[in-house]
Design a protein around this motif. Structure first.
Motif, PDB file in Angstrom:
ATOM      1  N   ARG A 201      32.134  49.219  51.617  1.00  0.00           N
ATOM      2  CA  ARG A 201      30.749  48.350  51.227  1.00  0.00           C
ATOM      3  C   ARG A 201      31.179  47.931  49.603  1.00  0.00           C
ATOM      4  NH1 ARG A 201      27.003  52.002  53.938  1.00  0.00           N
ATOM      5  NH2 ARG A 201      25.929  50.802  55.445  1.00  0.00           N
ATOM      6  N   VAL A 202      31.821  48.831  48.833  1.00  0.00           N
ATOM      7  CA  VAL A 202      32.509  48.597  47.570  1.00  0.00           C
ATOM      8  C   VAL A 202      33.503  47.600  47.593  1.00  0.00           C
ATOM      9  CG1 VAL A 202      33.469  49.670  45.609  1.00  0.00           C
ATOM     10  CG2 VAL A 202      32.124  50.922  47.047  1.00  0.00           C
ATOM     11  N   MET A 203      34.314  47.522  48.622  1.00  0.00           N
ATOM     12  CA  MET A 203      35.441  46.697  48.832  1.00  0.00           C
ATOM     13  C   MET A 203      35.141  45.344  49.004  1.00  0.00           C
ATOM     14  SD  MET A 203      39.037  46.565  48.599  1.00  0.00           S
ATOM     15  CE  MET A 203      40.030  47.911  49.369  1.00  0.00           C
ATOM     16  N   GLN A 204      33.881  45.345  49.839  1.00  0.00           N
ATOM     17  CA  GLN A 204      33.329  44.002  50.449  1.00  0.00           C
ATOM     18  C   GLN A 204      32.800  43.315  48.943  1.00  0.00           C
ATOM     19  OE1 GLN A 204      31.655  44.319  54.795  1.00  0.00           O
ATOM     20  NE2 GLN A 204      30.342  44.496  53.284  1.00  0.00           N
ATOM     21  N   ALA A 205      32.101  43.919  48.348  1.00  0.00           N
ATOM     22  CA  ALA A 205      31.263  43.435  47.045  1.00  0.00           C
ATOM     23  C   ALA A 205      32.323  43.223  46.077  1.00  0.00           C
ATOM     24  CB  ALA A 205      30.071  44.397  46.695  1.00  0.00           C
ATOM     25  N   ASN A 206      33.499  43.652  46.082  1.00  0.00           N
ATOM     26  CA  ASN A 206      34.256  43.290  44.853  1.00  0.00           C
ATOM     27  C   ASN A 206      35.646  42.715  45.268  1.00  0.00           C
ATOM     28  OD1 ASN A 206      33.186  45.095  42.365  1.00  0.00           O
ATOM     29  ND2 ASN A 206      32.809  46.028  44.405  1.00  0.00           N
ATOM     30  N   PRO A 207      35.831  41.373  45.264  1.00  0.00           N
ATOM     31  CA  PRO A 207      36.873  40.555  45.753  1.00  0.00           C
ATOM     32  C   PRO A 207      38.246  40.696  45.166  1.00  0.00           C
ATOM     33  CG  PRO A 207      35.115  39.086  45.142  1.00  0.00           C
ATOM     34  CD  PRO A 207      34.440  40.318  44.996  1.00  0.00           C
ATOM     35  N   ARG A 208      37.976  41.259  43.952  1.00  0.00           N
ATOM     36  CA  ARG A 208      39.193  41.513  43.218  1.00  0.00           C
ATOM     37  C   ARG A 208      39.935  42.697  43.200  1.00  0.00           C
ATOM     38  NH1 ARG A 208      34.792  41.924  40.074  1.00  0.00           N
ATOM     39  NH2 ARG A 208      34.506  43.924  38.672  1.00  0.00           N
ATOM     40  N   LEU A 209      39.107  43.711  43.980  1.00  0.00           N
ATOM     41  CA  LEU A 209      39.539  45.049  44.437  1.00  0.00           C
ATOM     42  C   LEU A 209      40.687  45.115  45.470  1.00  0.00           C
ATOM     43  CD1 LEU A 209      38.998  47.835  43.198  1.00  0.00           C
ATOM     44  CD2 LEU A 209      37.281  47.985  44.930  1.00  0.00           C
ATOM     45  N   GLU A 292      53.166  50.716  45.230  1.00  0.00           N
ATOM     46  CA  GLU A 292      52.387  49.638  45.617  1.00  0.00           C
ATOM     47  C   GLU A 292      51.226  49.297  44.684  1.00  0.00           C
ATOM     48  OE1 GLU A 292      53.383  50.474  50.562  1.00  0.00           O
ATOM     49  OE2 GLU A 292      51.548  51.507  49.674  1.00  0.00           O
ATOM     50  N   ALA A 293      50.657  50.368  44.250  1.00  0.00           N
ATOM     51  CA  ALA A 293      49.528  50.260  43.242  1.00  0.00           C
ATOM     52  C   ALA A 293      49.947  49.539  42.206  1.00  0.00           C
ATOM     53  CB  ALA A 293      49.042  51.691  42.721  1.00  0.00           C
ATOM     54  N   THR A 294      51.214  49.663  41.455  1.00  0.00           N
ATOM     55  CA  THR A 294      51.715  49.010  40.491  1.00  0.00           C
ATOM     56  C   THR A 294      51.878  47.719  40.744  1.00  0.00           C
ATOM     57  OG1 THR A 294      52.696  50.944  39.491  1.00  0.00           O
ATOM     58  CG2 THR A 294      53.784  49.105  38.907  1.00  0.00           C
ATOM     59  N   LEU A 295      52.485  47.334  42.026  1.00  0.00           N
ATOM     60  CA  LEU A 295      52.606  45.905  42.242  1.00  0.00           C
ATOM     61  C   LEU A 295      51.481  45.226  42.501  1.00  0.00           C
ATOM     62  CD1 LEU A 295      55.645  46.509  44.658  1.00  0.00           C
ATOM     63  CD2 LEU A 295      55.522  45.636  42.490  1.00  0.00           C
ATOM     64  N   MET A 296      50.417  46.157  43.176  1.00  0.00           N
ATOM     65  CA  MET A 296      49.062  45.367  43.352  1.00  0.00           C
ATOM     66  C   MET A 296      48.210  44.918  42.076  1.00  0.00           C
ATOM     67  SD  MET A 296      46.797  44.596  45.935  1.00  0.00           S
ATOM     68  CE  MET A 296      47.111  45.944  47.250  1.00  0.00           C
ATOM     69  N   ARG A 297      48.761  45.689  41.138  1.00  0.00           N
ATOM     70  CA  ARG A 297      47.852  45.532  39.687  1.00  0.00           C
ATOM     71  C   ARG A 297      48.640  44.404  39.031  1.00  0.00           C
ATOM     72  NH1 ARG A 297      44.716  44.146  37.362  1.00  0.00           N
ATOM     73  NH2 ARG A 297      43.519  45.086  35.418  1.00  0.00           N
ATOM     74  N   ALA A 299      49.724  41.814  40.375  1.00  0.00           N
ATOM     75  CA  ALA A 299      49.362  40.779  41.221  1.00  0.00           C
ATOM     76  C   ALA A 299      48.069  40.133  40.810  1.00  0.00           C
ATOM     77  CB  ALA A 299      49.419  40.865  42.728  1.00  0.00           C
ATOM     78  N   GLY A 300      47.417  40.968  39.725  1.00  0.00           N
ATOM     79  CA  GLY A 300      46.024  40.586  39.376  1.00  0.00           C
ATOM     80  C   GLY A 300      44.880  41.217  40.185  1.00  0.00           C
ATOM     81  N   MET A 301      45.100  42.286  40.996  1.00  0.00           N
ATOM     82  CA  MET A 301      44.140  42.914  41.722  1.00  0.00           C
ATOM     83  C   MET A 301      43.919  44.259  41.276  1.00  0.00           C
ATOM     84  SD  MET A 301      43.622  40.733  44.234  1.00  0.00           S
ATOM     85  CE  MET A 301      42.576  41.574  45.418  1.00  0.00           C
ATOM     86  N   GLU A 302      42.740  44.790  41.316  1.00  0.00           N
ATOM     87  CA  GLU A 302      42.364  46.152  40.676  1.00  0.00           C
ATOM     88  C   GLU A 302      42.795  47.191  41.693  1.00  0.00           C
ATOM     89  OE1 GLU A 302      38.552  46.362  39.540  1.00  0.00           O
ATOM     90  OE2 GLU A 302      38.579  44.473  38.155  1.00  0.00           O
TER      91      GLU A 302
END
Length: 570
Positions: A201-209, A292-297, A299-302
């Motif tokens: 539910r949290v991921m659905q509501a936050n497309p930048r996550l 992976e977390a560092t690369l995800m961030r 790329a502009g994702m949280e």
């Protein structure tokens, strides 16, 4: 967020300089020497990770005591999520395994499937067992159990390329376009349906996550080692994780399991770099998570963590040798980050996360060298005298820094009557805290020597391969413990003899290091005794909330027992 990070930097820098000044004054009072300067430098090298953990826990403690909803206060994504929102995305629940006990994995899988079916949302989830096993008997058992289950997808790779991260990436690339989210689980992971639905539910509501990590807690254990370790870790991680969530924000941690990942950015931006095997620390990355977390961030994702205990569990190693094996695998993986810190395109917080993971293991060799330099400094002679109050304050100040996360976690529970009852009442809670304090004092020197020895071995080509860890508690023979822990015994003997020669009066101060080293073998054997574990369970020593709630523990339900039977038949 920028102000919060500046505050954390200021607190750490001020305390680092203050303690460095005190150590410098002690060197001045006893007479400067080359060995004394080495002690000071090594002390400053080993200090930052301890200080950061301390301040994280202090901040987390304040938030836990003062905030009405600490998890939402430290994670903006939770505030933007409508409660009870319908599940609209398809999530693949992926369990990565290699040479695991098939019956135990099947039991956990069955528990989670039943829990999800009870919510009426099971149609939005798929279960995938991703195997990298290659031992014929285990492969046959996996195929017989997982390959025959309706609604469970079983896939086995012929080669363990890229270890667990490679296994998960192969699946992600194949599922992209059909699956929206991937819930990553280890072989020992267990999550409640409520926790899984909350993540989705949290991921659905936050497309930048991009990544949403849970606070993982140890499940009830029968092994004395696992019981004591997870008791202290649970208190320490609660305050520590709340603190880092407050100032890291959208650049939070990812610990590689019990976390939900958005599939498209993972595939598009998070391919792990591979260096030639012949290079120092080369090959595939063993610790993929923070990269992976560092690369995800970048790329502009949280990347965020929910700093709350809410139905996300793991198992901890049941014996000291198993714990050391797991820790050294993490050590090798974290030190591989040295190749990535300067990678172009990373954000400053991403580089910090990688450096922090490296610093986690630099303290051990720095501490061993500091002890050696301290003895040499004593042999060189001293011209002055250190005030007893200063030495006493410095000694217990450093102990307090190390114990603070656990102590603050226990104090936070003690301040709330309802929480005290969940932990078995104040007497049991305090008894568990004292047991954990003694345990931590004993295990500290053991891990310091193990990590130092392994890091030196890495320089000469030593490597760890990815294999299943021991998860079943059993006794530890004295001979096996002695073969694995003789370096700790040797260090304790040499260090104690040197102190007796240089400064007999300092032996009581060195007692924690000496006891942990000299008693490493009996400590390992005693903390593996099944009989001791049964006694601790009976009296409730180091018990955690939920220990009596058997429905949370895999293997106690009739469904789980039936899976054990099916595996035996297979």
């Amino acid at each position: 967020m920028r102000a919060r990070r500046k505050l954390v930097i200021a607190l750490n820098l001020a305390s680092w300089c203050g303690l460095g000044f005190v150590m410098g004054y002690i060197n001045y009072a006893t007479g400067w020497s080359v060995a004394g300067v080495a002690v000071l430098v090594l002390f400053l090298i080993a200090l930052p990770w301890t200080l950061l953990a301390f301040w994280n826990s202090v901040i987390g403690f304040v938030i836990l005591c003062c905030a009405r909803d600490p998890a939402a206060y430290t994670n903006d994504a939770l505030r933007e999520t409508p409660p009870g929102a319908p599940i609209e995305r398809l999530t693949a629940i992926c369990i990565a395994i290699r040479h695991e006990d098939v019956s135990r994995v099947a039991s956990r899988l069955a528990t989670m499937r039943e829990d999800l079916r009870a919510t009426g949302e099971a149609e939005h989830f798929e279960f995938h067992v991703l195997s990298d096993s290659n031992q014929p008997e285990i492969c046959a058992a996996e195929a017989a159990v997982f390959g025959s289950q309706d609604g469970v997808f079983y896939r086995r790779r012929p080669a363990n390329t890229g270890f667990k991260a490679g296994n998960l990436r192969d699946f992600a690339c194949a599922a992209l376009g059909r699956v929206d989210f991937m819930l990553v689980l280890d072989a020992d992971s267990l999550m409640s349906a409520a926790a899984i639905l909350r993540l989705v539910r949290v991921m659905q509501a936050n497309p930048r996550l991009g990544i949403l990590q849970t606070l993982v807690t140890g499940r009830p254990a029968a092994s004395p080692f696992a019981r004591i370790f997870q008791f202290g870790m649970r208190h320490g991680m609660r305050t520590h994780t709340t603190g880092i969530a407050w100032w890291q924000g959208s650049s939070g941690p990812y610990w590689g399991h019990n976390a939900l990942i958005r599939l498209r950015p993972l595939v598009s931006y998070c391919e792990l770099p591979v260096s030639p095997e012949r290079q120092l620390l080369g090959g595939h990355l063993l610790s993929h998570d923070q990269v992976e977390a560092t690369l995800m961030r970048a790329a502009g994702m949280e990347v965020r963590v929910i700093a709350e205990e809410f139905g996300s569990w793991e198992e901890n190693p049941p014996r000291l040798p198993d714990f050391i094996s797991r820790d050294l695998r993490w050590c090798q993986g974290n030190l591989q980050y040295l190749r990535l810190v300067g990678r172009p395109g990373l954000l400053p917080m991403g580089r910090f996360q990688l450096c922090n993971a490296i610093a986690m293991y630099l303290g051990a060799p720095a501490s061993v060298l500091m002890l050696t330099a301290g003895v040499l400094h004593g042999l060189s002679g001293s011209r002055g005298h250190v005030p007893g109050s200063l030495a006493f304050g410095m000694y217990f100040g450093m102990l307090t820094l190390g114990f603070a996360p656990r102590l603050l976690g226990v104090l936070q529970v003690m301040m709330r009557p309802a929480e005290r009852r969940r932990w078995g009442g104040a007497p049991r809670l305090l008894a568990g805290a004292m047991t954990d304090a003694l345990f931590t004092l004993m295990i500290g020197p053991v891990m310091m020597v193990a990590q130092t020895r392994f890091i030196v071995g890495l320089l000469f080509g030593q490597r760890i391969i990815w294999e299943a860890q021991q998860r079943e508690g059993q006794s530890l023979p004295f001979g096996e413990a002695a073969r694995g822990l003789w370096p700790q015994l040797l260090l304790g003997f040499c260090f104690g003899a040197a102190l007796w020669r240089v400064s007999p009066g300092s032996l009581p101060w060195a007692l924690p290091t000496l006891a942990g080293s000299l008693l490493a073998v009996p400590f390992a054997c005693v903390t593996a005794w099944p009989r001791l574990g049964r006694w601790m369970m009976r009296v409730g020593l180091c018990a955690v909330p939920g220990e009596k709630e058997h429905e949370q523990v895999v293997g106690t339900s009739a469904r789980a027992e039936s899976w054990h039977g099916k595996v035996k038949e297979a």
